[in-house]
Design a protein around this motif. Structure first.
Motif, short mmCIF file in Angstrom:
data_model
loop_
_atom_site.label_atom_id
_atom_site.label_comp_id
_atom_site.label_asym_id
_atom_site.label_seq_id
_atom_site.Cartn_x
_atom_site.Cartn_y
_atom_site.Cartn_z
N PHE A 48 11.89 -13.81 -3.45
CA PHE A 48 11.38 -12.45 -3.35
C PHE A 48 10.68 -12.18 -2.03
N CYS A 49 10.45 -10.91 -1.78
CA CYS A 49 9.58 -10.45 -0.70
C CYS A 49 8.60 -9.47 -1.33
N VAL A 50 7.55 -9.09 -0.60
CA VAL A 50 6.53 -8.23 -1.17
C VAL A 50 6.13 -7.11 -0.22
N TYR A 51 5.61 -6.05 -0.82
CA TYR A 51 4.89 -4.99 -0.12
C TYR A 51 3.52 -4.91 -0.77
N GLY A 52 2.49 -4.80 0.05
CA GLY A 52 1.13 -4.70 -0.48
C GLY A 52 0.61 -3.29 -0.35
N ALA A 53 -0.16 -2.86 -1.35
CA ALA A 53 -0.85 -1.57 -1.31
C ALA A 53 -2.35 -1.88 -1.23
N PHE A 54 -3.00 -1.33 -0.20
CA PHE A 54 -4.39 -1.64 0.08
C PHE A 54 -5.29 -0.45 -0.22
N TYR A 55 -6.59 -0.71 -0.37
CA TYR A 55 -7.55 0.35 -0.68
C TYR A 55 -7.72 1.36 0.43
N ASP A 56 -7.31 1.01 1.66
CA ASP A 56 -7.39 1.97 2.75
C ASP A 56 -6.16 2.89 2.78
N ASN A 57 -5.40 2.89 1.69
CA ASN A 57 -4.19 3.70 1.50
C ASN A 57 -3.01 3.29 2.37
N ASN A 58 -3.11 2.16 3.02
CA ASN A 58 -1.98 1.65 3.78
C ASN A 58 -1.08 0.82 2.88
N ARG A 59 0.19 0.86 3.19
CA ARG A 59 1.19 0.01 2.53
C ARG A 59 1.80 -0.83 3.63
N ALA A 60 2.03 -2.11 3.36
CA ALA A 60 2.56 -2.97 4.41
C ALA A 60 3.46 -4.04 3.80
N THR A 89 -2.79 -2.66 8.55
CA THR A 89 -3.82 -2.36 7.57
C THR A 89 -5.17 -2.81 8.11
N SER A 90 -6.20 -2.02 7.86
CA SER A 90 -7.54 -2.38 8.33
C SER A 90 -8.31 -3.16 7.27
N SER A 91 -7.68 -3.34 6.12
CA SER A 91 -8.35 -4.01 5.01
C SER A 91 -8.48 -5.51 5.26
N ARG A 92 -9.57 -6.08 4.85
CA ARG A 92 -9.75 -7.53 4.86
C ARG A 92 -9.89 -8.02 3.42
N MET A 93 -9.32 -7.24 2.51
CA MET A 93 -9.30 -7.60 1.10
C MET A 93 -7.84 -7.75 0.70
N VAL A 94 -7.59 -8.50 -0.36
CA VAL A 94 -6.23 -8.66 -0.85
C VAL A 94 -5.71 -7.32 -1.35
N PRO A 95 -4.40 -7.13 -1.37
CA PRO A 95 -3.86 -5.87 -1.87
C PRO A 95 -4.27 -5.64 -3.33
N TYR A 96 -4.49 -4.38 -3.69
CA TYR A 96 -4.80 -4.09 -5.10
C TYR A 96 -3.52 -3.97 -5.92
N VAL A 98 0.85 -4.99 -5.68
CA VAL A 98 1.92 -5.67 -4.94
C VAL A 98 3.25 -5.28 -5.57
N ILE A 99 4.18 -4.88 -4.72
CA ILE A 99 5.54 -4.60 -5.16
C ILE A 99 6.35 -5.85 -4.87
N ILE A 100 6.93 -6.42 -5.90
CA ILE A 100 7.73 -7.64 -5.78
C ILE A 100 9.19 -7.25 -5.86
N ILE A 101 9.95 -7.60 -4.83
CA ILE A 101 11.38 -7.30 -4.79
C ILE A 101 12.11 -8.61 -4.65
N GLY A 102 12.96 -8.94 -5.62
CA GLY A 102 13.62 -10.23 -5.53
C GLY A 102 14.78 -10.38 -6.47
N GLU A 103 15.23 -11.63 -6.53
CA GLU A 103 16.40 -11.96 -7.33
C GLU A 103 16.15 -13.29 -8.02
#
Length: 105
Positions: A48-60, A89-96, A98-103
């Motif tokens: 899988f790969c991931v996308y993180g969603a952070f509290y600063d409203n950034n997605r990465a 992302t300016s966050s220094r916290m873990v994503p709140y 996570v979108i997991i895309i995989g097989e």
């Protein structure tokens, strides 16, 4: 084989049939490396790969140390931390979230 895209909110939403879960309470940040904890409750490994969603409203996207999209594998019935890098992302916290895309393999 089939593909899967799962969105979990800090591992509080468990899929009915099990699956791979993001555990934010066991994830941490060290420098610019995000060590994210995942648990696989299935009898199949997941690539899988991931996308993180952070509290600063950034997605990465989760990247490797060279800035490329990182593909990880979590084996069946395991819990492990996997290192990712997130740019933009300016966050220094873990994503709140996570979108997991995989097989499953």
């Amino acid at each position: 084989m089939f593909s899967v895209a799962l969105l979990f909110s800090a591992c509080t939403d468990m899929p009915e049939s099990g699956g791979v879960n993001y555990i934010s309470s066991q994830s941490y940040v060290s420098g610019n490396k995000y060590s994210l904890c995942f648990e696989n409750t299935t009898e199949n490994a997941l690539e899988f790969c991931v996308y993180g969603a952070f509290y600063d409203n950034n997605r990465a996207a989760g990247l490797d140390e060279n800035g490329n999209m990182k593909t990880a594998v979590i084996n069946r019935y395991t819990k492990t931390n996997i290192d990712f890098y997130f740019s933009g992302t300016s966050s220094r916290m873990v994503p709140y979230d996570v979108i997991i895309i995989g097989e499953y393999k």
